[in-house]
Design a protein around this motif. Structure first.
Motif, PDB file in Angstrom:
ATOM      1  N   UNK A  44       7.262  -7.337 -53.522  1.00 12.22           N
ATOM      2  CA  UNK A  44       8.584  -7.892 -53.783  1.00 12.22           C
ATOM      3  C   UNK A  44       9.736  -7.192 -53.065  1.00 12.22           C
ATOM      4  N   UNK A  45       9.592  -5.934 -52.629  1.00 10.94           N
ATOM      5  CA  UNK A  45      10.687  -5.298 -51.881  1.00 10.94           C
ATOM      6  C   UNK A  45      10.943  -6.048 -50.573  1.00 10.94           C
ATOM      7  N   UNK A  46       9.891  -6.232 -49.803  1.00 15.81           N
ATOM      8  CA  UNK A  46      10.036  -6.913 -48.525  1.00 15.81           C
ATOM      9  C   UNK A  46      10.402  -8.378 -48.732  1.00 15.81           C
ATOM     10  N   UNK A  47       9.844  -9.010 -49.760  1.00 12.42           N
ATOM     11  CA  UNK A  47      10.182 -10.402 -50.079  1.00 12.42           C
ATOM     12  C   UNK A  47      11.685 -10.555 -50.283  1.00 12.42           C
ATOM     13  N   UNK A  48      12.282  -9.647 -51.039  1.00 15.16           N
ATOM     14  CA  UNK A  48      13.702  -9.733 -51.346  1.00 15.16           C
ATOM     15  C   UNK A  48      14.560  -9.380 -50.131  1.00 15.16           C
ATOM     16  N   UNK A  49      14.263  -8.242 -49.520  1.00 11.58           N
ATOM     17  CA  UNK A  49      15.150  -7.714 -48.487  1.00 11.58           C
ATOM     18  C   UNK A  49      15.026  -8.443 -47.157  1.00 11.58           C
ATOM     19  N   UNK A  50      13.825  -8.975 -46.856  1.00 13.29           N
ATOM     20  CA  UNK A  50      13.628  -9.650 -45.578  1.00 13.29           C
ATOM     21  C   UNK A  50      13.431 -11.148 -45.720  1.00 13.29           C
ATOM     22  N   UNK A  51      13.388 -11.636 -46.976  1.00 12.25           N
ATOM     23  CA  UNK A  51      13.204 -13.063 -47.199  1.00 12.25           C
ATOM     24  C   UNK A  51      14.349 -13.699 -47.953  1.00 12.25           C
ATOM     25  N   UNK A  52      14.490 -13.346 -49.234  1.00 16.08           N
ATOM     26  CA  UNK A  52      15.489 -13.989 -50.090  1.00 16.08           C
ATOM     27  C   UNK A  52      16.916 -13.681 -49.628  1.00 16.08           C
ATOM     28  N   UNK A  53      17.224 -12.400 -49.382  1.00 14.57           N
ATOM     29  CA  UNK A  53      18.591 -12.029 -49.008  1.00 14.57           C
ATOM     30  C   UNK A  53      19.031 -12.708 -47.705  1.00 14.57           C
ATOM     31  N   UNK A  54      18.246 -12.671 -46.611  1.00 14.35           N
ATOM     32  CA  UNK A  54      18.670 -13.396 -45.404  1.00 14.35           C
ATOM     33  C   UNK A  54      18.851 -14.895 -45.643  1.00 14.35           C
ATOM     34  N   UNK A  81       9.816 -16.099 -44.133  1.00  8.95           N
ATOM     35  CA  UNK A  81       9.288 -14.866 -44.733  1.00  8.95           C
ATOM     36  C   UNK A  81       8.928 -15.091 -46.199  1.00  8.95           C
ATOM     37  N   UNK A  82       9.774 -15.826 -46.922  1.00  9.56           N
ATOM     38  CA  UNK A  82       9.490 -16.129 -48.334  1.00  9.56           C
ATOM     39  C   UNK A  82       8.182 -16.904 -48.453  1.00  9.56           C
ATOM     40  N   UNK A  83       8.008 -17.940 -47.624  1.00  8.59           N
ATOM     41  CA  UNK A  83       6.784 -18.747 -47.704  1.00  8.59           C
ATOM     42  C   UNK A  83       5.557 -17.905 -47.357  1.00  8.59           C
ATOM     43  N   UNK A  84       5.706 -17.015 -46.386  1.00 14.03           N
ATOM     44  CA  UNK A  84       4.568 -16.162 -46.007  1.00 14.03           C
ATOM     45  C   UNK A  84       4.181 -15.237 -47.159  1.00 14.03           C
ATOM     46  N   UNK A  85       5.175 -14.698 -47.842  1.00 12.99           N
ATOM     47  CA  UNK A  85       4.889 -13.817 -48.980  1.00 12.99           C
ATOM     48  C   UNK A  85       4.177 -14.570 -50.101  1.00 12.99           C
ATOM     49  N   UNK A  86       4.659 -15.770 -50.404  1.00 12.25           N
ATOM     50  CA  UNK A  86       4.034 -16.537 -51.491  1.00 12.25           C
ATOM     51  C   UNK A  86       2.581 -16.855 -51.130  1.00 12.25           C
ATOM     52  N   UNK A  87       2.332 -17.248 -49.886  1.00 11.21           N
ATOM     53  CA  UNK A  87       0.940 -17.532 -49.474  1.00 11.21           C
ATOM     54  C   UNK A  87       0.066 -16.284 -49.527  1.00 11.21           C
ATOM     55  N   UNK A  88       0.621 -15.142 -49.146  1.00 10.60           N
ATOM     56  CA  UNK A  88      -0.166 -13.910 -49.091  1.00 10.60           C
ATOM     57  C   UNK A  88      -0.343 -13.264 -50.457  1.00 10.60           C
ATOM     58  N   UNK A  89       0.677 -13.341 -51.305  1.00 12.19           N
ATOM     59  CA  UNK A  89       0.705 -12.536 -52.524  1.00 12.19           C
ATOM     60  C   UNK A  89       0.387 -13.309 -53.799  1.00 12.19           C
ATOM     61  N   UNK A  90       0.450 -14.635 -53.753  1.00  8.53           N
ATOM     62  CA  UNK A  90       0.118 -15.462 -54.905  1.00  8.53           C
ATOM     63  C   UNK A  90      -1.180 -16.216 -54.618  1.00  8.53           C
ATOM     64  N   UNK A  91      -2.095 -16.224 -55.587  1.00  8.84           N
ATOM     65  CA  UNK A  91      -3.305 -17.021 -55.415  1.00  8.84           C
ATOM     66  C   UNK A  91      -2.974 -18.495 -55.605  1.00  8.84           C
TER      67      UNK A  91
END
Length: 473
Positions: A38-48, A71-81
């Motif tokens: 979630x750190x990278x999700x927030x700082x490099x995905x949600x905030x931008x 970046x947000x979509x990539x995180x959800x695919x990688x981090x959520x089943x």
């Protein structure tokens, strides 16, 4: 332009501090390969994405919008089943930080501005997550403290799922809990998925329900919020939390990395599971200096559910020299039967320990060599062990004074010692009957035989027969 002159120095420096923090985070990510959760999700995905959406007139910000969304979509695919479970096996960080505080803010903003944040696949993964969070919700105000931090509040999570994604289960449960809509619902009372990481069962959605949550997780990886909580159980009787992790929030917030209590928090000794030969897989010191651990798999072998109850069997091989198998049979009208086996659990003379952590406001009386009566706010639970176990009720004094000011106020822990079931069987086993006796305490005879027959029926696929025996106790 008046604002900088009229705000207090404290507020001004708070703003400067946050701007500096965001700036240095953006700078360090140009060279830092860290990309976890979630750190990278927030700082490099949600905030931008937020900046690009809110300030399209600034070219540098508007150019960040699509990059942030990607970046947000990539995180959800990688981090959520696909089932909805989150890689970080911690309920507060999954539902509180990542979903409610981060993703839902982006989803709200995208909808208000006609932007696209999630695609069909990632939207479904987030939707399924809120399905799970509705199904594993506890009768009280908060979720159990599974993983780092304390239990997150249930209703704000349900509100986020209902408002951001129009999640059906979240909306139904929110109305049910508040009494503002129809009391009919389609929410299952039993849930089991070792990809998501949870087995959960409850007698109803009412605030006085019996409830249990067990940690079962495969492919846990090395996330920073994992615990060695293999097959750990949280148990609520008649709406009151009796067994759980009462100090998880305080330990996480107060004890810094490097301290012994930090290792205790992450390790098996602070969870409601079995210690083979009285010891965890590794000493606490291996988990004290950093965040999280590599978490071994706890696969589910069997799960079946009926109107009157359910049965689950799961295991782990973390000990390497023996396998811990935990079975749970739940009768919605009576309570729980928990059986622990250590296959090849006869390799040392030392006894194994089945451990249960009580909450601080639970009163207890040992009523016999193998029974303890618990009481909390009018709710009563009878704990009854089979065989000839050795019970020890104790407190972890090291929690005083940092976590608990007075030693007498430390919550009790029940350790149940058990050894090989029969000579040369190679299996050490212990069963525990947890009965909701809020109305009255039953007189029980031949407990060992009754528990053995119930587990045998459930294991061999005769769940209805097992539950019928349970209801007649």
């Amino acid at each position: 332009t008046r604002l900088p002159y009229e705000m207090s120095p404290e507020t001004a420096f708070e703003i400067i501090k946050h701007i500096w923090f965001l700036g240095i985070q953006f700078r360090r990510f140009n060279t830092d390969g860290y990309r976890k959760y979630n750190h990278h999700l927030w700082e490099r995905g949600i905030v931008p994405f937020i900046l690009g959406t809110l300030f399209p007139e600034i070219p540098d910000f508007s150019g960040m919008k699509e990059r942030g969304a990607d970046t947000v979509r990539r995180h959800v695919r990688d981090d959520f089943s696909k089932d909805g479970g989150y890689g970080e096996h911690s309920i507060p960080y999954w539902c509180g930080a990542t979903l409610s505080e981060m993703l839902c803010r982006g989803i709200y903003l995208a909808r208000l501005n006609g932007e696209t944040l999630l695609d069909k696949d990632t939207w479904q993964r987030v939707y399924n997550s809120f399905d799970i969070l509705a199904m594993i919700s506890a009768p009280g105000d908060c979720y159990p403290s599974l993983g780092d931090h304390g239990g997150a509040a249930v209703e704000p999570v349900l509100q986020a799922g209902s408002a951001a994604l129009n999640n059906k289960y979240c909306g139904e449960l929110l109305e049910f809990r508040r009494g503002t809509g129809k009391q009919e619902h389609e929410i299952p009372l039993d849930y089991c998925n070792d990809n998501a990481g949870y087995f959960c069962t409850k007698s109803s959605l009412m605030p006085d329900a019996d409830y249990a949550l067990m940690s079962v997780k495969v492919n846990g990886g090395d996330t920073g919020h994992n615990h060695m909580d293999l097959l750990s159980l949280f148990i609520t009787i008649h709406g009151q939390e009796f067994i759980g992790e009462p100090y998880a929030r305080a330990l996480y917030q107060t004890v810094p990395p490097g301290k012994p209590l930090r290792g205790y928090m992450y390790n098996m000794g602070s969870h409601n599971t079995v210690l083979a030969y009285g010891e965890p897989v590794q000493p606490d010191c291996f988990y004290s200096s950093k965040w999280g651990i590599y978490c071994p798999d706890t696969p589910v072998e069997a799960f079946s559910s009926e109107e009157n109850g359910c049965y689950v069997r799961a295991y782990h091989d973390a000990y390497t020299h023996c396998r811990h198998v935990r079975e749970l049979l739940f009768c919605r009208s009576r309570g729980f039967l928990i059986r622990d086996e250590l296959v090849r659990g006869n390799r040392a003379e030392k006894a194994n320990i089945q451990r249960w952590h009580l909450f601080p406001d639970v009163k207890y009386v040992q009523t016999g060599k193998n029974s303890v009566l618990l009481e909390k706010k009018g709710a009563k639970a009878l704990l009854l062990w089979t065989g000839t176990p050795v019970l020890r009720i104790w407190t972890k004094r090291e929690l005083c004074p940092l976590i608990v000011k007075e030693e007498n106020d430390i919550a009790a822990t029940i350790d149940v010692e058990f050894k090989e079931e029969s000579p040369d069987s190679g299996v050490a086993a212990q069963s525990l009957l947890v009965l909701d006796v809020t109305g009255k305490i039953p007189g029980l005879e031949a407990v060992d035989e009754i528990c053995s027959l119930m587990i045998k029926d459930a294991k061999e696929g005769r769940l209805s027969e097992a539950l019928s025996r349970f209801e007649n106790i």
